[in-house]
Design a protein around this motif. Structure first.
Motif, PDB file in Angstrom:
ATOM      1  N   LEU A 167      39.203  40.169  35.185  1.00  0.00           N
ATOM      2  CA  LEU A 167      40.633  40.069  35.313  1.00  0.00           C
ATOM      3  C   LEU A 167      40.991  40.863  36.695  1.00  0.00           C
ATOM      4  CD1 LEU A 167      43.270  39.088  34.069  1.00  0.00           C
ATOM      5  CD2 LEU A 167      43.437  41.144  32.696  1.00  0.00           C
ATOM      6  N   GLY A 168      40.563  41.955  36.700  1.00  0.00           N
ATOM      7  CA  GLY A 168      40.817  42.798  37.883  1.00  0.00           C
ATOM      8  C   GLY A 168      39.800  43.209  38.657  1.00  0.00           C
TER       9      GLY A 168
ATOM     10  N   ARG B 239      33.528  38.177  49.229  1.00  0.00           N
ATOM     11  CA  ARG B 239      32.492  37.707  48.365  1.00  0.00           C
ATOM     12  C   ARG B 239      32.673  37.591  47.002  1.00  0.00           C
ATOM     13  NH1 ARG B 239      27.496  39.124  50.256  1.00  0.00           N
ATOM     14  NH2 ARG B 239      27.032  37.736  48.262  1.00  0.00           N
ATOM     15  N   THR B 240      33.741  38.227  46.446  1.00  0.00           N
ATOM     16  CA  THR B 240      33.973  38.247  44.869  1.00  0.00           C
ATOM     17  C   THR B 240      35.065  37.380  44.646  1.00  0.00           C
ATOM     18  OG1 THR B 240      35.351  40.294  45.291  1.00  0.00           O
ATOM     19  CG2 THR B 240      32.873  40.291  44.795  1.00  0.00           C
ATOM     20  N   ILE B 241      35.274  36.923  43.243  1.00  0.00           N
ATOM     21  CA  ILE B 241      36.414  36.521  42.732  1.00  0.00           C
ATOM     22  C   ILE B 241      36.797  37.302  41.566  1.00  0.00           C
ATOM     23  CG2 ILE B 241      37.303  34.281  41.615  1.00  0.00           C
ATOM     24  CD1 ILE B 241      35.418  32.972  43.177  1.00  0.00           C
ATOM     25  N   SER B 242      38.242  37.512  41.210  1.00  0.00           N
ATOM     26  CA  SER B 242      38.871  38.063  40.224  1.00  0.00           C
ATOM     27  C   SER B 242      40.336  37.720  40.192  1.00  0.00           C
ATOM     28  CB  SER B 242      38.842  39.500  40.341  1.00  0.00           C
ATOM     29  OG  SER B 242      39.642  40.148  41.574  1.00  0.00           O
ATOM     30  N   GLY B 243      41.009  38.066  39.016  1.00  0.00           N
ATOM     31  CA  GLY B 243      42.197  37.635  38.662  1.00  0.00           C
ATOM     32  C   GLY B 243      43.058  38.171  39.643  1.00  0.00           C
ATOM     33  N   GLY B 244      42.836  39.374  39.968  1.00  0.00           N
ATOM     34  CA  GLY B 244      43.787  40.234  40.920  1.00  0.00           C
ATOM     35  C   GLY B 244      43.180  41.374  41.504  1.00  0.00           C
ATOM     36  N   VAL B 245      43.643  42.371  42.619  1.00  0.00           N
ATOM     37  CA  VAL B 245      42.921  43.139  42.999  1.00  0.00           C
ATOM     38  C   VAL B 245      44.003  44.334  43.578  1.00  0.00           C
ATOM     39  CG1 VAL B 245      41.861  44.012  45.148  1.00  0.00           C
ATOM     40  CG2 VAL B 245      41.250  41.739  44.378  1.00  0.00           C
ATOM     41  N   THR B 246      43.541  45.308  43.044  1.00  0.00           N
ATOM     42  CA  THR B 246      44.358  46.593  43.586  1.00  0.00           C
ATOM     43  C   THR B 246      43.334  47.359  44.369  1.00  0.00           C
ATOM     44  OG1 THR B 246      45.610  46.899  41.861  1.00  0.00           O
ATOM     45  CG2 THR B 246      45.565  48.806  43.048  1.00  0.00           C
ATOM     46  N   VAL B 247      43.830  47.940  45.778  1.00  0.00           N
ATOM     47  CA  VAL B 247      42.921  48.426  46.696  1.00  0.00           C
ATOM     48  C   VAL B 247      43.413  50.019  46.593  1.00  0.00           C
ATOM     49  CG1 VAL B 247      42.441  48.784  49.244  1.00  0.00           C
ATOM     50  CG2 VAL B 247      42.650  46.702  48.147  1.00  0.00           C
ATOM     51  N   ASN B 248      42.727  50.865  46.432  1.00  0.00           N
ATOM     52  CA  ASN B 248      42.637  52.355  46.609  1.00  0.00           C
ATOM     53  C   ASN B 248      43.826  52.789  45.436  1.00  0.00           C
ATOM     54  OD1 ASN B 248      41.172  53.198  48.772  1.00  0.00           O
ATOM     55  ND2 ASN B 248      42.801  52.482  50.264  1.00  0.00           N
ATOM     56  N   ASP B 249      43.619  52.036  44.230  1.00  0.00           N
ATOM     57  CA  ASP B 249      44.107  52.398  42.797  1.00  0.00           C
ATOM     58  C   ASP B 249      43.561  51.520  41.859  1.00  0.00           C
ATOM     59  OD1 ASP B 249      45.570  53.806  40.948  1.00  0.00           O
ATOM     60  OD2 ASP B 249      47.280  54.030  42.201  1.00  0.00           O
ATOM     61  N   VAL B 250      43.894  51.536  40.671  1.00  0.00           N
ATOM     62  CA  VAL B 250      43.517  50.693  39.820  1.00  0.00           C
ATOM     63  C   VAL B 250      44.819  50.134  38.866  1.00  0.00           C
ATOM     64  CG1 VAL B 250      41.333  51.700  39.266  1.00  0.00           C
ATOM     65  CG2 VAL B 250      43.267  52.446  37.931  1.00  0.00           C
ATOM     66  N   ILE B 251      44.683  49.016  38.372  1.00  0.00           N
ATOM     67  CA  ILE B 251      45.823  48.344  37.469  1.00  0.00           C
ATOM     68  C   ILE B 251      47.149  48.005  38.238  1.00  0.00           C
ATOM     69  CG2 ILE B 251      47.383  48.881  35.315  1.00  0.00           C
ATOM     70  CD1 ILE B 251      44.929  50.591  34.396  1.00  0.00           C
ATOM     71  N   MET B 252      47.544  48.807  39.220  1.00  0.00           N
ATOM     72  CA  MET B 252      48.655  48.697  39.774  1.00  0.00           C
ATOM     73  C   MET B 252      49.343  47.369  40.358  1.00  0.00           C
ATOM     74  SD  MET B 252      50.032  51.710  39.304  1.00  0.00           S
ATOM     75  CE  MET B 252      51.481  51.387  40.118  1.00  0.00           C
ATOM     76  N   HIS B 253      48.299  46.437  40.538  1.00  0.00           N
ATOM     77  CA  HIS B 253      48.880  45.179  40.992  1.00  0.00           C
ATOM     78  C   HIS B 253      49.917  44.360  39.966  1.00  0.00           C
ATOM     79  CE1 HIS B 253      45.148  44.319  39.150  1.00  0.00           C
ATOM     80  NE2 HIS B 253      45.266  43.045  39.030  1.00  0.00           N
ATOM     81  N   VAL B 254      49.313  44.631  38.761  1.00  0.00           N
ATOM     82  CA  VAL B 254      50.174  44.036  37.512  1.00  0.00           C
ATOM     83  C   VAL B 254      51.552  44.501  37.712  1.00  0.00           C
ATOM     84  CG1 VAL B 254      49.697  45.822  35.829  1.00  0.00           C
ATOM     85  CG2 VAL B 254      49.966  43.352  34.996  1.00  0.00           C
TER      86      VAL B 254
END
Length: 521
Positions: free
Chosen positions: A422-423, A440-455
């Motif tokens: 998912l992330g 090179r990867t596939i995921s639901g979403g991404v946060t760069v230089n943190d976690v979770i925050m894209h939601v």
């Protein structure tokens, strides 16, 4: 703000295969003492299903009778949903804490109340723009002859919401905001694990909305199974991948379109260029918020082999700083039930038995064995292997495995061999490596230089891919998810079929049209 309720081989997995159609709901881990009885042995389930069918019919009838409904009606409903949270946010936060055993009041206000209010305001601000018809092109030369094409985003009707326990307000009222913005009615089945919150939500929704607009259905696993079998115009489920499959199966019986917000093992990539102190703080914060009971929580860290100790020390120190004590610390949330707590303890024991180094981050050296508070310290696992429960299942708690790599491609290959998460999180200042990981990867979403925050970015769609979810909401994409994209084409007065040679008897004009269309691009 935060999302995804989880670990769902659900509360009402006991109802699977025994209630027609077979289905489950959005809660987890079957407690055998609470397994659902067959519907024929439980006349209350029949009564509840009849009641839900009646509500669905009233909502659909009201929806049909109101068309075309003005945008002002949608705005009014969103205002009322926001008012419900503004007026009763503290009450709902207290109910959530009571359901969990302890849940930080401030954290609940941030994640479930103010974050949801903010999303409602975002929907209110943009809904008129989202609802405007879009002009679309026509085939040449139809436009020159007066043909017109447009796309209208119209409400679907009645949307069912199966919401989980981990963010019980955010994950029920949050999507409701966008469902109302799209012009729909809604029925919500919240989790039975957060019983006090569910009951208060039902009471408040009945105060702010007519039943023909929004209704909350509370109850047992049987109720959730019956809810899932209703012929909604759309069904939103937040839960585990395993239960998502069952939800989709049940919805398919009525050809109900679904949005599945699921989960998976969201990896953290720490590049050599990462600020390890900052990364450790942000990872610890994301892993310990709600005691890790977040579908987007970092599930495991992948770190350079020669930086493993630095990475572990950074996370451990951050946990010490944020939570100097745990047992009597109101900022730190309890694990939701004994069943969930026992599962996490079994996961750690399994890892230890199979050779993992277990690091319990317990700053005050508290005795957790003599309490029933279901507080669990952050537990870091080193030297993990793929045969461990912690590397096979979504963790959904404060347990953090650590894997190492010599080259970042090892980490990429590992993620790609497993279900799409998912992330995905990348820490580092090396733009080339960051793009290499993302491309090179596939995921639901991404946060760069943190976690979770894209939601928490309201304007970005939130959802998974493959086993981590189907569809998305938030952003304009969410409005479209809960709308029917209706194509409208207007034919000009000219006899187009004759002019193009499409009308029998076919002749030279027909052959010229075919020859023109057969040319290569």
């Amino acid at each position: 703000m935060l999302h995804c309720g989880k670990f769902k081989q659900d509360t009402f997995a006991g109802a699977i295969g025994r209630i027609t159609p077979p289905l489950v709901t959005c809660d987890d881990f079957v407690e055998t003492s609470r397994k659902a009885k067959p519907e024929e042995e439980n006349p209350m389930a029949d009564d509840k299903k009849s009641e839900m069918e009646a509500i669905l019919k009233r909502q659909r009838d009201a929806f049909t009778a109101a068309r075309p409904e003005p945008m002002s009606a949608r705005r009014d409903r969103i205002k009322r949903a926001i008012a419900l949270l503004v007026d009763h946010g503290d009450d709902l936060a207290r109910a959530m804490s009571a359901d969990f055993g302890n849940r930080s009041h401030e954290a609940s206000m941030i994640t479930d109340i103010t974050g949801t209010i903010g999303f409602g305001k975002y929907c209110f601000k943009h809904m008129d723009k989202w609802a405007r018809p879009e002009k679309r092109g026509t085939r040449f030369p139809l436009g020159l002859l007066g043909a017109k094409a447009e796309l209208r985003y119209e409400p679907k009707g009645v949307v069912g919401i199966l919401s989980p326990w981990n963010f019980p307000v955010n994950l029920s009222i949050g999507p409701l905001m966008q469902i109302l913005a799209a012009g729909n009615r809604a029925m919500i089945k919240p989790s039975e694990f957060t019983e006090k919150t569910s009951e208060l939500t039902a009471e408040l929704v009945a105060k702010y909305f007519a039943e023909e607009e929004v209704a909350v259905i509370t109850g047992s696993p049987e109720v959730a199974a019956a809810f899932s079998s209703l012929p909604f115009d759309h069904l939103l489920f937040t839960g585990s991948t395993a239960t998502g499959r069952k939800v989709m199966e049940a919805a398919a019986r009525n050809l109900v379109p679904v949005t599945l917000e699921l989960g998976g093992k969201s990896p953290v990539f720490l590049g050599r260029s990462a600020n390890f102190e900052q990364a450790g703080e942000r990872i610890a914060m994301g892993k310990m918020l709600n005691a890790g009971q977040i579908c987007l929580a970092p599930d495991y860290m992948y770190v350079p082999e020669d930086k493993e100790q630095t990475a572990v020390d950074s996370v451990r120190q951050a946990a010490h700083n944020m939570y100097p004590t745990l047992l009597d610390n109101d900022d730190y949330t309890s694990v939701v039930t004994d069943r969930h707590f026992d599962r996490l303890q079994s996961m750690v024991a399994d890892a230890r038995d199979k050779g993992a180094d277990v690091i319990e981050v317990n700053p005050a050296n508290e005795d957790f064995s003599s309490t029933n508070a279901r507080k669990m310290p952050l537990t870091i696992l080193r030297n993990v292997s793929d045969d461990m429960m912690a590397m096979q299942e979504e963790i959904f708690g404060p347990v953090l495995p650590v894997k190492t790599y010599k080259n970042v491609d090892e980490a990429i290959d590992y993620v790609n061999r497993n279900d799409r998460p998912l992330g995905l999180y990348y820490f580092g200042s090396d733009a080339g490596e960051r793009e290499h990981v993302l491309q090179r990867t596939i995921s639901g979403g991404v946060t760069v230089n943190d976690v979770i925050m894209h939601v928490s970015m309201d304007d970005l769609p939130f959802g998974g891919v493959g086993p981590s979810g189907i569809g998305s909401y938030h952003g304009p994409e969410g409005f479209k998810e809960f709308s029917h994209a209706r194509s409208v084409y207007t034919q000009p007065k000219a006899d187009i079929a004759k002019l193009a040679g499409l009308k029998p008897p076919f002749g030279d004009t027909t052959r010229k049209t075919i020859a023109r269309e057969m040319k290569k691009a």
